[in-house]
Design a protein around this motif. Structure first.
Motif, PDB file in Angstrom:
ATOM      1  N   ALA B 181       3.331 -21.918  34.950  1.00  0.00           N
ATOM      2  CA  ALA B 181       2.812 -21.660  33.597  1.00  0.00           C
ATOM      3  C   ALA B 181       1.400 -21.080  33.653  1.00  0.00           C
ATOM      4  O   ALA B 181       0.539 -21.581  34.369  1.00  0.00           O
ATOM      5  N   GLY B 182       1.208 -20.029  32.905  1.00  0.00           N
ATOM      6  CA  GLY B 182      -0.096 -19.367  32.883  1.00  0.00           C
ATOM      7  C   GLY B 182      -0.182 -18.215  33.872  1.00  0.00           C
ATOM      8  O   GLY B 182      -1.088 -17.392  33.802  1.00  0.00           O
ATOM      9  N   HIS B 183       0.785 -18.174  34.811  1.00  0.00           N
ATOM     10  CA  HIS B 183       0.812 -17.082  35.792  1.00  0.00           C
ATOM     11  C   HIS B 183       1.937 -16.100  35.510  1.00  0.00           C
ATOM     12  O   HIS B 183       1.900 -14.952  35.915  1.00  0.00           O
ATOM     13  N   GLU B 184       2.979 -16.595  34.858  1.00  0.00           N
ATOM     14  CA  GLU B 184       4.135 -15.764  34.501  1.00  0.00           C
ATOM     15  C   GLU B 184       4.513 -16.122  33.069  1.00  0.00           C
ATOM     16  O   GLU B 184       4.392 -17.277  32.671  1.00  0.00           O
ATOM     17  N   GLN B 185       5.015 -15.156  32.339  1.00  0.00           N
ATOM     18  CA  GLN B 185       5.547 -15.462  31.017  1.00  0.00           C
ATOM     19  C   GLN B 185       6.824 -16.272  31.222  1.00  0.00           C
ATOM     20  O   GLN B 185       7.693 -15.875  31.995  1.00  0.00           O
ATOM     21  N   ILE B 186       6.934 -17.412  30.576  1.00  0.00           N
ATOM     22  CA  ILE B 186       8.133 -18.247  30.718  1.00  0.00           C
ATOM     23  C   ILE B 186       8.831 -18.321  29.365  1.00  0.00           C
ATOM     24  O   ILE B 186       8.198 -18.641  28.355  1.00  0.00           O
ATOM     25  N   SER B 187      10.123 -18.023  29.370  1.00  0.00           N
ATOM     26  CA  SER B 187      10.904 -18.130  28.134  1.00  0.00           C
ATOM     27  C   SER B 187      11.782 -19.372  28.194  1.00  0.00           C
ATOM     28  O   SER B 187      12.704 -19.450  29.000  1.00  0.00           O
ATOM     29  N   PHE B 188      11.488 -20.327  27.314  1.00  0.00           N
ATOM     30  CA  PHE B 188      12.291 -21.549  27.246  1.00  0.00           C
ATOM     31  C   PHE B 188      13.726 -21.198  26.854  1.00  0.00           C
ATOM     32  O   PHE B 188      14.686 -21.733  27.423  1.00  0.00           O
ATOM     33  N   GLU B 189      13.873 -20.308  25.900  1.00  0.00           N
ATOM     34  CA  GLU B 189      15.222 -19.934  25.435  1.00  0.00           C
ATOM     35  C   GLU B 189      16.027 -19.322  26.567  1.00  0.00           C
ATOM     36  O   GLU B 189      17.179 -19.671  26.796  1.00  0.00           O
ATOM     37  N   LYS B 190      15.401 -18.411  27.282  1.00  0.00           N
ATOM     38  CA  LYS B 190      16.103 -17.703  28.357  1.00  0.00           C
ATOM     39  C   LYS B 190      16.414 -18.637  29.535  1.00  0.00           C
ATOM     40  O   LYS B 190      17.384 -18.430  30.261  1.00  0.00           O
ATOM     41  N   ALA B 191      15.598 -19.661  29.700  1.00  0.00           N
ATOM     42  CA  ALA B 191      15.792 -20.569  30.843  1.00  0.00           C
ATOM     43  C   ALA B 191      16.996 -21.479  30.648  1.00  0.00           C
ATOM     44  O   ALA B 191      17.480 -22.072  31.610  1.00  0.00           O
ATOM     45  N   SER B 192      17.468 -21.605  29.417  1.00  0.00           N
ATOM     46  CA  SER B 192      18.633 -22.455  29.103  1.00  0.00           C
ATOM     47  C   SER B 192      18.491 -23.860  29.673  1.00  0.00           C
ATOM     48  O   SER B 192      19.467 -24.431  30.171  1.00  0.00           O
ATOM     49  N   CYS B 193      17.307 -24.396  29.622  1.00  0.00           N
ATOM     50  CA  CYS B 193      17.118 -25.735  30.197  1.00  0.00           C
ATOM     51  C   CYS B 193      17.084 -26.797  29.099  1.00  0.00           C
ATOM     52  O   CYS B 193      16.881 -26.490  27.922  1.00  0.00           O
ATOM     53  N   ASP B 194      17.280 -28.027  29.528  1.00  0.00           N
ATOM     54  CA  ASP B 194      17.217 -29.154  28.597  1.00  0.00           C
ATOM     55  C   ASP B 194      15.778 -29.651  28.449  1.00  0.00           C
ATOM     56  O   ASP B 194      15.403 -30.138  27.389  1.00  0.00           O
ATOM     57  N   PHE B 195      15.038 -29.572  29.537  1.00  0.00           N
ATOM     58  CA  PHE B 195      13.638 -29.999  29.519  1.00  0.00           C
ATOM     59  C   PHE B 195      12.810 -28.983  30.299  1.00  0.00           C
ATOM     60  O   PHE B 195      13.144 -28.664  31.441  1.00  0.00           O
ATOM     61  N   LEU B 196      11.753 -28.501  29.687  1.00  0.00           N
ATOM     62  CA  LEU B 196      10.771 -27.732  30.442  1.00  0.00           C
ATOM     63  C   LEU B 196       9.501 -28.592  30.471  1.00  0.00           C
ATOM     64  O   LEU B 196       8.919 -28.888  29.425  1.00  0.00           O
ATOM     65  N   CYS B 197       9.150 -29.077  31.661  1.00  0.00           N
ATOM     66  CA  CYS B 197       8.014 -30.006  31.798  1.00  0.00           C
ATOM     67  C   CYS B 197       6.829 -29.251  32.393  1.00  0.00           C
ATOM     68  O   CYS B 197       7.009 -28.423  33.290  1.00  0.00           O
ATOM     69  N   CYS B 198       5.654 -29.558  31.903  1.00  0.00           N
ATOM     70  CA  CYS B 198       4.516 -28.739  32.331  1.00  0.00           C
ATOM     71  C   CYS B 198       3.193 -29.506  32.307  1.00  0.00           C
ATOM     72  O   CYS B 198       2.960 -30.308  31.402  1.00  0.00           O
ATOM     73  N   ALA B 199       2.369 -29.255  33.294  1.00  0.00           N
ATOM     74  CA  ALA B 199       0.985 -29.747  33.258  1.00  0.00           C
ATOM     75  C   ALA B 199       0.188 -28.760  32.418  1.00  0.00           C
ATOM     76  O   ALA B 199       0.465 -27.565  32.436  1.00  0.00           O
ATOM     77  N   ALA B 200      -0.813 -29.272  31.715  1.00  0.00           N
ATOM     78  CA  ALA B 200      -1.608 -28.374  30.880  1.00  0.00           C
ATOM     79  C   ALA B 200      -2.905 -27.950  31.556  1.00  0.00           C
ATOM     80  O   ALA B 200      -3.540 -26.978  31.164  1.00  0.00           O
ATOM     81  N   HIS B 201      -3.293 -28.684  32.590  1.00  0.00           N
ATOM     82  CA  HIS B 201      -4.652 -28.520  33.133  1.00  0.00           C
ATOM     83  C   HIS B 201      -4.724 -27.568  34.332  1.00  0.00           C
ATOM     84  O   HIS B 201      -5.754 -27.448  34.968  1.00  0.00           O
ATOM     85  N   LYS B 202      -3.604 -26.902  34.632  1.00  0.00           N
ATOM     86  CA  LYS B 202      -3.635 -25.966  35.769  1.00  0.00           C
ATOM     87  C   LYS B 202      -3.777 -24.542  35.221  1.00  0.00           C
ATOM     88  O   LYS B 202      -4.855 -24.172  34.789  1.00  0.00           O
ATOM     89  N   GLY B 203      -2.698 -23.776  35.236  1.00  0.00           N
ATOM     90  CA  GLY B 203      -2.797 -22.380  34.777  1.00  0.00           C
ATOM     91  C   GLY B 203      -3.056 -22.223  33.289  1.00  0.00           C
ATOM     92  O   GLY B 203      -3.388 -21.136  32.832  1.00  0.00           O
ATOM     93  N   LEU B 204      -2.922 -23.298  32.527  1.00  0.00           N
ATOM     94  CA  LEU B 204      -3.150 -23.192  31.080  1.00  0.00           C
ATOM     95  C   LEU B 204      -4.570 -23.618  30.689  1.00  0.00           C
ATOM     96  O   LEU B 204      -4.920 -23.612  29.503  1.00  0.00           O
ATOM     97  N   PHE B 205      -5.367 -24.015  31.667  1.00  0.00           N
ATOM     98  CA  PHE B 205      -6.809 -24.245  31.502  1.00  0.00           C
ATOM     99  C   PHE B 205      -7.210 -25.459  30.662  1.00  0.00           C
ATOM    100  O   PHE B 205      -8.379 -25.569  30.265  1.00  0.00           O
ATOM    101  N   ALA B 206      -6.272 -26.348  30.344  1.00  0.00           N
ATOM    102  CA  ALA B 206      -6.653 -27.536  29.554  1.00  0.00           C
ATOM    103  C   ALA B 206      -7.411 -28.519  30.442  1.00  0.00           C
ATOM    104  O   ALA B 206      -7.353 -28.424  31.674  1.00  0.00           O
TER     105      ALA B 206
END
Lengths: 66, 376
Positions: B181-206
């Protein structure tokens, strides 16, 4: 001016409802409603009474179970 | 002594100035407890959180604002997702680059439910990885959990293609997008996943202390991991059915979420393609320069995540990191909480020095790092 409350549920959904209504030019505010004390804390939106039916209709169209 | 920070895979540093300002401002202008009251400070906090959900929805190509669930970390999100895979027996399928955030909870779950955990082999080539994945799907597959990109060498997996296969087989699919996340555009819809889990403090700068997950039609009704106050239906003893509150017991970290919002706004302003290009250039330059130093072996990948691992031919990784630290450089040595990924690249016994650059690193920083590595 008379106002009416629409009970929504969570504050997140109440904010979502208020944004939808505002985008349809219906002024409203998010409130903590006292309409349903049997469930405990619950949020809703307050609208001018003359907009009440329109607001309900818009929200139902957008999937709100009210 | 100036600090040259190359540990962005652990947490990005520095953050954009707007992130620090947003955190500070949120504590002042949105200092109420969100979702609990209808006074102005509470409503401002709630609105700030809601707007962050909207922003993340747009950023991750997701349709439902209320399905963005804030968690204290990606690990917490992954534990929630893994917890939701109810049943007994059968097999869970994971990749060979998983982090302990996935590995430990899935092993624990499998042990307690008489299930197995199978690991499929990944490759630099996505088609090879996909073939490996397809041929590894077990008969009674209870769930697939994959790391979108390795925190050890940046290897990225074909998350969309794997999603298509999971959908075809009706298998629950969980993605750990913390490094991607933050390095590539990620599409939740296109990923067809049940859960997309993510840290906020890495590539998203939180700031640290904040993560999130995105749910789909079926996962939105899964069991929460923790129970407690969520501001609604207080007379009920359960968490209710409304997302996100169903999954967000306890007071959310408003200031950190404000930081996440500012971080994503920064990415949108710079443009994710510009960030990706900068990361790729840095990674290539870093890799080429380190390859000039004969005493280091490089473990890298072609993915867009700017993470590479190196090992010194004579000194252990912790010693190299210590010597780097004395010279003002931040890098992380060891196994990076990812023993499988290290086994995959053959460094399970020795660990590596991980160099993970970030958007704010410069070519000069890399040159100085190379000078320091040469001197060690």
């Amino acid at each position: 001016m008379y106002t009416s409350q629409i009970t929504i549920g969570s504050q997140t959904n109440a904010i979502k409802a208020s944004k939808i209504l505002k985008s349809s030019n219906i002024s409203c505010e998010v409130i903590k409603t006292d309409k349903d004390r049997t469930k405990g804390c619950i949020f809703g939106v307050r609208v001018i009474t003359e907009n009440y039916n329109t607001a309900i209709s818009i929200l139902r169209d957008r999937g709100f179970n009210i | 002594l100036k600090n040259y920070y190359f540990d962005n895979a652990a947490t990005s540093y520095p953050k954009p100035a707007s992130v620090y300002n947003a955190v500070h401002e949120a504590m002042i202008i949105a200092g109420g407890n969100p979702g609990r009251s209808a006074h102005e400070l509470s409503k401002k906090a709630s609105l700030l959180i809601y707007e962050t959900r909207e922003l993340l929805c747009e950023f991750f190509d997701c349709d439902h604002t209320e399905r963005i669930i804030f968690t204290p970390s990606a690990t917490f999100a992954l534990n929630t997702a893994i917890h939701s895979l109810i049943g007994s027996g059968g097999t869970f399928l994971i990749s060979d680059i998983e982090h302990n955030a996935t590995l430990r909870p899935i092993i624990k779950k499998a042990k307690s439910e008489n299930a197995e955990v199978h690991v499929f082999k990944t490759y630099e080539n996505s088609e090879q990885t996909l073939d490996s994945f397809k041929s590894s799907i077990p008969e009674k597959c209870r769930g697939v959990i994959i790391n979108a990109a390795s925190n050890v060498n940046g290897r990225a997996l074909p998350i969309y293609e794997i999603g298509k296969v999971c959908k075809q087989f009706g298998v629950p699919y969980i993605i750990d997008a913390s490094q991607l996340a933050g390095h590539e555009q990620i599409s939740f819809e296109k990923a067809s996943c049940d859960f997309l889990c993510c840290a906020a403090h890495k590539g998203l700068f939180a700031p640290m202390g904040c993560g999130f997950m995105i749910l789909n039609d079926s996962s939105v009704s899964c069991e929460p991991l923790i129970y407690g106050g969520n501001g609604i239906n207080s007379l009920s003893f359960d968490m209710g059915s409304e997302a996100p509150e169903r999954f967000e017991a306890g007071t959310p970290p408003v200031a950190l979420i404000a930081g996440l919002k500012a971080g994503v706004e920064f990415i949108n302003k710079v443009g994710i393609s510009a960030i990706k290009e900068s990361a790729m250039q840095q990674k290539k330059y870093l890799e080429n320069r380190i390859c000039e130093c004969e005493k280091y072996k490089v473990y890298s990948s072609e993915g867009s995540v700017p993470v590479i691992s190196i090992s010194h031919k004579l000194k252990n990784c912790e010693r190299v990191c210590e010597e780097l630290s004395v010279r003002g450089f931040s890098a992380r040595g060891g196994l990076h909480c990812a023993p499988l990924a290290h086994r995959t690249i053959g460094t399970e016994d020795i660990g590596t020095v991980r160099i993970s650059s970030g958007y704010f690193n410069t070519k000069q920083d890399i040159d100085r790092l190379i000078d320091a590595l040469r001197a060690i």
